[in-house]
Design a protein around this motif. Sequence first.
Motif, short mmCIF file in Angstrom:
data_model
loop_
_atom_site.label_atom_id
_atom_site.label_comp_id
_atom_site.label_asym_id
_atom_site.label_seq_id
_atom_site.Cartn_x
_atom_site.Cartn_y
_atom_site.Cartn_z
N GLY A 36 -65.93 0.01 27.20
CA GLY A 36 -66.41 -1.29 27.68
C GLY A 36 -66.91 -1.22 29.11
N LEU A 37 -66.19 -0.48 29.93
CA LEU A 37 -66.59 -0.32 31.33
C LEU A 37 -67.95 0.35 31.43
CD1 LEU A 37 -65.13 -0.93 34.01
CD2 LEU A 37 -64.25 1.41 33.95
N GLY A 56 -62.95 -11.74 27.54
CA GLY A 56 -61.57 -12.09 27.91
C GLY A 56 -61.28 -11.92 29.38
N THR A 57 -60.02 -12.07 29.73
CA THR A 57 -59.60 -11.96 31.12
C THR A 57 -58.46 -10.94 31.24
OG1 THR A 57 -58.03 -13.77 30.82
CG2 THR A 57 -60.19 -14.35 31.69
N PRO A 58 -58.34 -10.32 32.41
CA PRO A 58 -57.26 -9.36 32.63
C PRO A 58 -55.89 -10.03 32.50
CG PRO A 58 -58.92 -9.16 34.34
CD PRO A 58 -59.24 -10.41 33.56
N PRO A 59 -54.85 -9.24 32.21
CA PRO A 59 -53.51 -9.81 32.07
C PRO A 59 -52.92 -10.22 33.41
CG PRO A 59 -53.38 -7.44 31.95
CD PRO A 59 -54.84 -7.79 32.00
N PHE A 70 -54.49 -3.88 27.72
CA PHE A 70 -55.86 -4.20 27.30
C PHE A 70 -55.90 -4.90 25.93
CE2 PHE A 70 -60.24 -2.90 25.91
CZ PHE A 70 -60.93 -3.62 26.88
N THR A 71 -54.77 -5.05 25.28
CA THR A 71 -54.70 -5.59 23.91
C THR A 71 -55.48 -6.89 23.72
OG1 THR A 71 -52.56 -4.57 23.54
CG2 THR A 71 -53.14 -6.36 22.08
N ALA A 72 -55.29 -7.85 24.60
CA ALA A 72 -55.93 -9.17 24.42
C ALA A 72 -57.46 -9.10 24.49
CB ALA A 72 -55.42 -10.14 25.48
#
Length: 113
Positions: A36-37, A56-59, A70-72
């Motif tokens: 992704g990066l 999404g957003t970081p945890p 990184f699951t979410a």
Amino acid sequence: MAQVADRIAVMYAGKIVETGTRREIFYNPQHPYTKGLLNSVPRLDVDGAELIPIAGTPPDLFSPPVGCPFTARCPYAMEVCDKVYPTATKLSESHGVDCWFQDERAKKLLASR
């Protein structure tokens, strides 16, 4: 980085999720975050190339997740990803990744589909 570093460590949420040589990381990324990066970096060699953001957003690092951070945001996340941090998988002498997607059980499951 590609012009300066010989080895690269990719971090997400304070954890190293992939390590390897410059060639391994840029041409054979194995962690979904690394992929992704690299997809979100502007391409100067292609006219009109669009950036592909990581959804999404970081945890919340004040209350970090138990499993893979990184699951979410991961398009390949499995149930185990949210519950247990993945074990390191050695792909070569110089390339390693922390991702359940690399586990032999996940590979067998994908092959059977």
